[in-house]
Scaffold this motif. Sequence first.
Motif, PDB file in Angstrom:
ATOM      1  N   HIS A 186      20.261  71.036  36.259  1.00 20.41           N
ATOM      2  CA  HIS A 186      20.268  70.807  37.700  1.00 20.41           C
ATOM      3  C   HIS A 186      20.372  72.146  38.414  1.00 20.41           C
ATOM      4  CE1 HIS A 186      20.636  68.460  41.343  1.00 20.41           C
ATOM      5  NE2 HIS A 186      21.729  69.111  41.678  1.00 20.41           N
ATOM      6  N   SER A 187      19.891  72.182  39.640  1.00 18.43           N
ATOM      7  CA  SER A 187      19.955  73.406  40.430  1.00 18.43           C
ATOM      8  C   SER A 187      20.006  73.045  41.909  1.00 18.43           C
ATOM      9  CB  SER A 187      18.732  74.291  40.156  1.00 18.43           C
ATOM     10  OG  SER A 187      18.835  75.515  40.840  1.00 18.43           O
ATOM     11  N   PHE A 188      20.787  73.804  42.692  1.00 17.39           N
ATOM     12  CA  PHE A 188      20.836  73.598  44.135  1.00 17.39           C
ATOM     13  C   PHE A 188      21.079  74.945  44.821  1.00 17.39           C
ATOM     14  CE2 PHE A 188      25.146  73.169  42.598  1.00 17.39           C
ATOM     15  CZ  PHE A 188      25.911  73.846  43.531  1.00 17.39           C
ATOM     16  N   ARG A 189      20.835  74.962  46.118  1.00 19.44           N
ATOM     17  CA  ARG A 189      20.943  76.222  46.859  1.00 19.44           C
ATOM     18  C   ARG A 189      21.887  76.056  48.045  1.00 19.44           C
ATOM     19  NH1 ARG A 189      15.963  80.018  49.114  1.00 19.44           N
ATOM     20  NH2 ARG A 189      17.285  81.718  49.887  1.00 19.44           N
ATOM     21  N   LEU A 190      22.731  77.062  48.231  1.00 22.69           N
ATOM     22  CA  LEU A 190      23.621  77.136  49.385  1.00 22.69           C
ATOM     23  C   LEU A 190      23.081  78.214  50.314  1.00 22.69           C
ATOM     24  CD1 LEU A 190      26.963  77.002  47.387  1.00 22.69           C
ATOM     25  CD2 LEU A 190      25.971  75.155  48.729  1.00 22.69           C
ATOM     26  N   PRO A 200      26.494  68.872  46.294  1.00 22.98           N
ATOM     27  CA  PRO A 200      27.463  69.873  46.767  1.00 22.98           C
ATOM     28  C   PRO A 200      27.993  69.493  48.147  1.00 22.98           C
ATOM     29  CG  PRO A 200      25.231  70.686  47.094  1.00 22.98           C
ATOM     30  CD  PRO A 200      25.107  69.323  46.462  1.00 22.98           C
ATOM     31  N   LYS A 201      29.251  69.803  48.415  1.00 24.53           N
ATOM     32  CA  LYS A 201      29.860  69.525  49.715  1.00 24.53           C
ATOM     33  C   LYS A 201      30.738  70.690  50.119  1.00 24.53           C
ATOM     34  CE  LYS A 201      32.603  66.083  52.227  1.00 24.53           C
ATOM     35  NZ  LYS A 201      33.354  64.800  52.126  1.00 24.53           N
ATOM     36  N   LEU A 202      30.574  71.165  51.372  1.00 26.85           N
ATOM     37  CA  LEU A 202      31.340  72.295  51.870  1.00 26.85           C
ATOM     38  C   LEU A 202      32.667  71.836  52.469  1.00 26.85           C
ATOM     39  CD1 LEU A 202      28.547  74.474  53.559  1.00 26.85           C
ATOM     40  CD2 LEU A 202      29.563  74.725  51.282  1.00 26.85           C
ATOM     41  N   HIS A 203      33.723  72.603  52.180  1.00 27.55           N
ATOM     42  CA  HIS A 203      35.048  72.342  52.725  1.00 27.55           C
ATOM     43  C   HIS A 203      35.546  73.601  53.435  1.00 27.55           C
ATOM     44  CE1 HIS A 203      35.877  68.480  50.594  1.00 27.55           C
ATOM     45  NE2 HIS A 203      35.001  68.993  49.733  1.00 27.55           N
ATOM     46  N   GLN A 204      36.053  73.417  54.641  1.00 28.51           N
ATOM     47  CA  GLN A 204      36.563  74.552  55.408  1.00 28.51           C
ATOM     48  C   GLN A 204      37.909  75.005  54.841  1.00 28.51           C
ATOM     49  OE1 GLN A 204      35.004  76.173  57.990  1.00 28.51           O
ATOM     50  NE2 GLN A 204      33.227  74.864  57.579  1.00 28.51           N
ATOM     51  N   LEU A 205      38.056  76.323  54.742  1.00 26.71           N
ATOM     52  CA  LEU A 205      39.338  76.881  54.350  1.00 26.71           C
ATOM     53  C   LEU A 205      40.288  76.876  55.539  1.00 26.71           C
ATOM     54  CD1 LEU A 205      38.041  79.903  52.237  1.00 26.71           C
ATOM     55  CD2 LEU A 205      39.397  77.998  51.367  1.00 26.71           C
ATOM     56  N   GLN A 241      23.777  86.157  43.883  1.00 26.61           N
ATOM     57  CA  GLN A 241      23.651  86.561  45.281  1.00 26.61           C
ATOM     58  C   GLN A 241      22.636  85.762  46.076  1.00 26.61           C
ATOM     59  OE1 GLN A 241      22.981  90.797  45.552  1.00 26.61           O
ATOM     60  NE2 GLN A 241      25.175  91.212  45.658  1.00 26.61           N
ATOM     61  N   SER A 242      21.713  85.080  45.414  1.00 20.89           N
ATOM     62  CA  SER A 242      20.699  84.322  46.147  1.00 20.89           C
ATOM     63  C   SER A 242      21.245  83.019  46.714  1.00 20.89           C
ATOM     64  CB  SER A 242      19.504  84.016  45.229  1.00 20.89           C
ATOM     65  OG  SER A 242      19.883  83.096  44.223  1.00 20.89           O
ATOM     66  N   GLY A 243      22.428  82.603  46.273  1.00 28.20           N
ATOM     67  CA  GLY A 243      22.984  81.334  46.714  1.00 28.20           C
ATOM     68  C   GLY A 243      22.533  80.157  45.883  1.00 28.20           C
ATOM     69  N   TRP A 278      24.441  82.094  51.474  1.00 28.19           N
ATOM     70  CA  TRP A 278      25.607  82.254  50.593  1.00 28.19           C
ATOM     71  C   TRP A 278      25.319  83.298  49.524  1.00 28.19           C
ATOM     72  CZ3 TRP A 278      29.865  79.077  48.222  1.00 28.19           C
ATOM     73  CH2 TRP A 278      30.667  78.471  49.196  1.00 28.19           C
ATOM     74  N   LYS A 279      26.353  84.003  49.150  1.00 29.77           N
ATOM     75  CA  LYS A 279      26.338  84.841  47.954  1.00 29.77           C
ATOM     76  C   LYS A 279      27.535  84.399  47.111  1.00 29.77           C
ATOM     77  CE  LYS A 279      24.141  88.956  49.953  1.00 29.77           C
ATOM     78  NZ  LYS A 279      24.263  90.407  50.174  1.00 29.77           N
ATOM     79  N   VAL A 280      27.254  83.659  46.051  1.00 31.93           N
ATOM     80  CA  VAL A 280      28.324  83.093  45.231  1.00 31.93           C
ATOM     81  C   VAL A 280      29.088  84.224  44.551  1.00 31.93           C
ATOM     82  CG1 VAL A 280      28.885  81.537  43.348  1.00 31.93           C
ATOM     83  CG2 VAL A 280      26.980  81.010  44.869  1.00 31.93           C
ATOM     84  N   THR A 281      30.397  84.276  44.777  1.00 34.18           N
ATOM     85  CA  THR A 281      31.236  85.318  44.173  1.00 34.18           C
ATOM     86  C   THR A 281      32.298  84.760  43.230  1.00 34.18           C
ATOM     87  OG1 THR A 281      32.661  85.252  46.140  1.00 34.18           O
ATOM     88  CG2 THR A 281      30.912  86.915  46.087  1.00 34.18           C
ATOM     89  N   ALA A 282      32.518  83.446  43.253  1.00 31.88           N
ATOM     90  CA  ALA A 282      33.511  82.841  42.358  1.00 31.88           C
ATOM     91  C   ALA A 282      33.092  81.417  42.034  1.00 31.88           C
ATOM     92  CB  ALA A 282      34.898  82.851  42.996  1.00 31.88           C
TER      93      ALA A 282
END
Length: 437
Positions: A174-178, A215-220, A156-158, A181-185
């Motif tokens: 490795h570690s990164f933060r979004l 990391p790279k974000l992609h729009q749905l 939940q911390s992203g 965000w709350k990662v659910t999948a």
Amino acid sequence: MKRGITDSIEDETKLSGLLFNKSKAIVEKLKRNIESKDVDLKPVWIDEDDIHLAANTIPNKKSKVLQSERLKQKFESIMGTPNWAKIGNKQDSEDETSKIIQKVGHVHKKKSLTLPKNYLEVRKFPNINSETKSEGKVISCVEFHPKLSAALVGGQSGIVSLFSIGGDTNNKLHSFRLKKWKVTAAYFSPDGSQAYLASELDHSYCLYDLVKAKPKLHQLPLCVKRPKIFKLSPNGKYLAVSDGFDEIHIICAKSNERLRSLKHNSKVVSVAFDHNCQQLYCYCVQGDITIWDLSTYRALKKFYDNGCVNASCITDSPCGKLLAAGSKEGIVNIYDTANLDGPSPFPIKTISNLTTKITDIKFNATSEIMAVSSNCYPNAVKLVHIPSYHVFSNFPQQSFNYNNVQTMNFSPNSGYMALGNDKGAAYLFRLKYYKNY
């Protein structure tokens, strides 16, 4: 062509460097060829009487060595050579040792060809995220890498972290933060070079490149506002996403293009790809299960989950022979996929060991273990033996509190199992029956 091959090799080198350069505990397997040696003819013991043997014991034999040899020959001519004194070859010795081992049962234990149904040998390892503990209070996903001994933990911390697996410690790679965000999948691509991450609260999903460690974000697509359902097919070609309403959108994982929308008559709560990615199982809230053909996008079959009042979770086994559907009443129905063509498919087994909503179902790689859990009650997790459908009585251990289990997973060869709970812990267990990661 040469350039493409070179690039591929460089990518693999970068990926290996990312995952392993920080961990120096690399064990090299040495193959030793044991060469046969001549039999050592040294005596087992020395008789003191031989040393003090008088020179006149045997007439005309003044040497002690000659006297000992003469006595030996005389004894053998009368009594013969005893069995214990005969020198056999190496093969005879090994055969004799093998016979002894077969008779002494507690010395040599032969591994069973099938997983024992009554007792599961499990050893608890240190938590996967014991080095960080920053992924959030609720660990929503734990994914094992398909090729390397590593695991991804998100919550939940992203914060998403990648750890090496095995040994007394699990080192963070490795570690990164979004943000927000709350990662659910979370899912790894089949080749392990990328990871797909999604959040129910965001319109985009994250594609994490392990080679570049970025990391790279992609729009749905616009038709998907909040992906409450986000599923990657086993072959990595399709994404099945939904807002949690009556439509499931099939998206090309490579191009991010929407291929088709599958319409239902009621709200869809869970989906599952079959083992060869040719069909999609959609589980509706009232217990309707629709089987879709992914080549024609047509509904092949629709049937009602026997006894279901409120649906919650559906999963297909890696072998493709079993389909498990769980409900909010704590019931899991297991169907034989070969018998789904009939008018009213009936489950071959019903698991009713839990009494609260089934929130997660996972099969191990060999389809010999089915893990079932509920996040509504502490320690609500069961491991079921397939095909006897006996529940392993020694797990979970009564002396340990696992709290509310949010997610479960098995490593590619079932050597490890992971549980994520609502206290920020990602537990790691070693399943001793399976030898490989």
